[in-house]
Design a protein around this motif. Structure first.
Motif, short mmCIF file in Angstrom:
data_model
loop_
_atom_site.label_atom_id
_atom_site.label_comp_id
_atom_site.label_asym_id
_atom_site.label_seq_id
_atom_site.Cartn_x
_atom_site.Cartn_y
_atom_site.Cartn_z
N SER A 1 1.08 20.48 -21.03
CA SER A 1 2.23 20.71 -21.89
C SER A 1 1.79 20.88 -23.34
N ARG A 2 2.77 21.13 -24.18
CA ARG A 2 2.51 21.25 -25.61
C ARG A 2 1.91 19.96 -26.14
N LEU A 3 2.45 18.83 -25.67
CA LEU A 3 1.93 17.53 -26.08
C LEU A 3 0.47 17.37 -25.65
N GLY A 4 0.16 17.83 -24.43
CA GLY A 4 -1.20 17.70 -23.93
C GLY A 4 -2.18 18.53 -24.75
N ARG A 5 -1.75 19.74 -25.11
CA ARG A 5 -2.60 20.57 -25.98
C ARG A 5 -2.88 19.84 -27.27
N ALA A 6 -1.83 19.22 -27.81
CA ALA A 6 -1.99 18.49 -29.07
C ALA A 6 -2.98 17.34 -28.89
N LEU A 7 -2.87 16.64 -27.77
CA LEU A 7 -3.77 15.51 -27.53
C LEU A 7 -5.21 15.97 -27.42
N ARG A 8 -5.41 17.08 -26.70
CA ARG A 8 -6.78 17.57 -26.56
C ARG A 8 -7.32 18.02 -27.92
N ALA A 9 -6.42 18.56 -28.75
CA ALA A 9 -6.83 18.98 -30.09
C ALA A 9 -7.25 17.78 -30.92
N ILE A 10 -6.47 16.69 -30.83
CA ILE A 10 -6.80 15.48 -31.59
C ILE A 10 -8.16 14.97 -31.15
N TYR B 1 0.84 -1.21 0.00
CA TYR B 1 0.00 0.00 0.00
C TYR B 1 0.87 1.25 0.00
N SER B 2 1.90 1.23 0.85
CA SER B 2 2.76 2.41 0.98
C SER B 2 3.65 2.61 -0.24
N LEU B 3 3.80 1.57 -1.03
CA LEU B 3 4.57 1.73 -2.28
C LEU B 3 3.65 2.17 -3.42
N ILE B 4 2.49 1.53 -3.52
CA ILE B 4 1.63 1.71 -4.70
C ILE B 4 0.93 3.07 -4.70
N TRP B 5 0.38 3.46 -3.55
CA TRP B 5 -0.42 4.69 -3.59
C TRP B 5 0.40 5.95 -3.85
N PRO B 6 1.60 6.09 -3.29
CA PRO B 6 2.41 7.24 -3.73
C PRO B 6 2.69 7.20 -5.23
N LEU B 7 2.86 5.98 -5.79
CA LEU B 7 3.07 5.88 -7.23
C LEU B 7 1.85 6.38 -8.00
N VAL B 8 0.65 6.03 -7.49
CA VAL B 8 -0.58 6.52 -8.13
C VAL B 8 -0.59 8.05 -8.13
N LEU B 9 -0.22 8.63 -6.98
CA LEU B 9 -0.18 10.09 -6.88
C LEU B 9 0.79 10.67 -7.91
N VAL B 10 1.97 10.02 -8.02
CA VAL B 10 2.95 10.49 -9.00
C VAL B 10 2.38 10.43 -10.41
N GLN B 11 1.66 9.34 -10.70
CA GLN B 11 1.05 9.21 -12.03
C GLN B 11 0.07 10.36 -12.30
N VAL B 12 -0.75 10.68 -11.28
CA VAL B 12 -1.74 11.74 -11.49
C VAL B 12 -1.02 13.07 -11.72
N VAL B 13 0.05 13.31 -10.96
CA VAL B 13 0.81 14.55 -11.16
C VAL B 13 1.40 14.57 -12.57
N LEU B 14 1.93 13.42 -13.01
CA LEU B 14 2.48 13.33 -14.36
C LEU B 14 1.41 13.63 -15.41
N SER B 15 0.22 13.03 -15.23
CA SER B 15 -0.87 13.28 -16.18
C SER B 15 -1.19 14.76 -16.24
N ARG B 16 -1.21 15.38 -15.06
CA ARG B 16 -1.55 16.79 -15.01
C ARG B 16 -0.54 17.61 -15.81
N HIS B 17 0.75 17.29 -15.61
CA HIS B 17 1.77 18.04 -16.34
C HIS B 17 1.72 17.74 -17.83
N LEU B 18 1.46 16.47 -18.13
CA LEU B 18 1.37 16.07 -19.53
C LEU B 18 0.29 16.88 -20.25
#
Lengths: 326, 245
Positions: free
Chosen positions: A181-190, A161-178
């Protein structure tokens, strides 16, 4: 900015819940369910990016989950490789496989990826089943070592639990940054208009492929963690039905949202556990899971197609910054 | 004046439907060229063939001296051909500013920091209303503002050749006039323009030359004055109904 504050609030609430749960209860069953919610969230976050921003469905993510699990299983049991290294190798192998599956299909328009991954998932499951000594066949591969951090062996559910849930948080932060970003704008455009995206010089096929490979890597890492957590793999958790359940998690929670996949993973995993528990009392209920998941999916699409994450008090809905996908 | 775009004997199909039947035309650097014709004459198909969305079955399309048949739309934007698609096709859920930044997507990572902010400022100068509403959703703009956004987005790619498909479709006359004036201003800044327009009178007022298309072929070519004076053009496309425009 109100939107920014709301986003920060989301992270604070999530972080607080993650820290509070093991403090509030040491019930092993609840912690075990929480671990599985975490693993499913890890996969669902990738699928959410794929569905919500590349507009593609994968019906084979249980197979990528399985590839990760079997890769670490085989590498550690047969070749005695360090579990962490095995996890990374598994992710790399899965990435290559996803690239090979996605490359020809994502160049085409329409839902060819769904068909290709559907077939792919079934083939992979057959390979797990028929792998003989190598995969352990239908009875599975036992004796997979636990992960260890120095002298600390991650044996209990609390450790995982203590390993996985911080990883989930990191993933959500990564998604947010993604997505910012320029890439994210492109994805939303697609996602919005493919023709217009192409007339902006956005290589739509390449972007979809990148997201697909990323989502497969997420699933593979979750699979490796799963294998090391229960130190045993067999083909059952990687069936076609699981792939479908993962997609349902994303849709129920909300594909194009930050927390939707996590919420969906939690809801569906809990519903699944309730069905299993009731099935212990009265056997036929177990067979109703397909019907219940189907019903949930239909009801969501009818009444809350954007997912539970977009559920708001009606009066607030219009006032907040809807323009940014949160 | 040097040749920028040439089409010669281009045949394009939608599946088995033969739409462009040996169309030939050219655009010189710095020109505004109008493509006129009735619905279904092949004007939009011509633009889509030029910008790479459709691949011609036969014939030559060349841009700045090199053949561009078979290149992807993405590659052609990088080469300098940008289309403002019919129906504008802005990204509704994205902010005005994000829409514009996406226009510069093909220019690579470094340009995003160095040149793009300046280009963004220039687009805002050209269309002040977009600056006012930069944080609002593209979909919340009026029709005319969306057309400006679509043009602004195309300009962010710094095109040498801008393809405009019916930029004034469905716009109030005053707004349409404003769009036309912007096109003239863009040409003055060095952008070459190929313009598809139903409103032949308005198009010929700003164009240097024009082509008239019928059933997939170019049937008439001339300077704007020649076309305005041409009897067939007057009868078919410049009827009295257009007088007030």
């Amino acid at each position: 900015m109100p939107h920014r504050r709301r986003e920060l609030l989301g992270f604070i609430v999530a972080g607080a819940v993650i820290v509070a749960l093991p403090l509030a209860t040491r019930n092993p069953y609840l912690l075990n369910v929480a671990v599985f919610i975490g693993l499913h969230s890890m996969i669902a976050i990738g699928l959410g990016l794929l569905l919500g921003f590349a507009g593609q469905i994968s019906l084979g993510h249980a197979a990528f989950y399985g590839l990760g699990a079997y890769a670490t299983g085989i590498l550690t049991v047969h070749y005695h490789i360090n579990p962490w290294l095995a996890l990374v190798i598994g992710a790399a192998v899965t990435a290559v496989v996803a690239f090979l599956v996605g490359r020809p299909t994502l160049r085409l328009h329409g839902h060819y990826l769904a068909m290709a991954t559907l077939g792919f998932g079934i083939i992979v499951r057959i390979l797990f089943n028929e792998g003989g000594e190598f995969t352990g066949g239908p009875s599975g591969l036992p004796g997979i070592p636990h992960l260890a951090l120095g002298p600390l062996v991650l044996r209990s559910d609390l450790h995982m639990y203590s390993l996985i849930w911080p990883l989930v948080l990191v993933q959500v932060v990564l998604s947010r940054h993604l997505l910012r970003s320029r890439l994210g704008r492109a994805l939303r455009a697609i996602h919005d208009s493919e023709i217009a995206a192409r007339s902006c010089a956005i290589d739509t096929g390449r972007h979809k492929l990148m997201i697909f490979v990323l989502s497969a890597i997420y699933a593979s890492v979750a699979g490796s963690l799963f294998a090391h957590s229960i130190s045993f793999v067999n083909p059952n958790p990687f069936s076609f039905m699981v792939s479908v359940e993962l997609v349902v998690m994303v849709i129920v929670g909300g594909a194009a949202t930050l927390w939707g996949p996590v919420i969906g993973a939690a809801v569906l995993t809990i519903v699944h556990q309730i069905i299993v528990q009731l099935g212990g009392l009265y056997e036929p209920i177990k067979d109703l899971d397909v019907v219940i998941f189907g019903l949930i999916l239909v009801l969501m699409l009818l009444y809350q197609p954007q997912g539970l994450a977009r559920l708001r008090l009606p009066r607030l809905g219009r006032l907040t910054g809807e323009g940014d996908d949160g | 004046m040097s040749l920028l775009l040439t089409l010669s004997g281009v045949n394009t199909f939608y599946d088995r439907l033969h739409v462009l039947k040996g169309a030939s035309l050219h655009v010189n650097e710095g020109e505004i060229v109008a493509l006129l014709g009735a619905n279904g004459a092949g004007k939009t198909t011509t633009l889509r063939t030029v910008c790479g969305l459709l691949r011609p079955a036969s014939g030559q399309v060349s841009f700045a001296g090199q053949s561009i048949v078979g290149r992807s739309p993405e590659a052609l934007v990088r080469l300098g051909i940008t289309q403002v698609p019919e129906g504008r096709q802005i990204f509704g859920p994205l902010s005005v500013q994000d829409n514009l930044l996406l226009g510069a997507y093909g220019r690579g990572r470094r340009a995003q920091r160095t040149e793009v902010p300046g280009d963004l400022a220039r687009v805002f100068e050209l269309f002040p209303v977009l600056a006012e509403r930069r944080h609002e959703r593209g979909g919340s703009l009026s029709g005319g503002q969306q057309q400006m956004l679509a043009m602004g987005r195309a300009l962010m790619a710094r095109p040498r050749l801008l393809l405009l498909d019916e930029p004034c479709l469905g716009l109030a006359p005053l707004v349409a006039r404003q769009i036309m004036e912007t096109i003239v201003a863009l040409r003055a800044q060095g952008t070459t323009i190929l313009l598809v327009e139903q409103n032949a009178r308005a198009a010929l007022r700003i164009a240097d030359r024009g082509y008239v298309m019928e059933t997939g072929k170019v049937v008439l070519e001339g300077t704007s004055e020649e076309l305005v004076r041409n009897k067939d053009v007057r009868r078919a496309y410049l009827g009295k109904d257009y007088d007030e425009v």
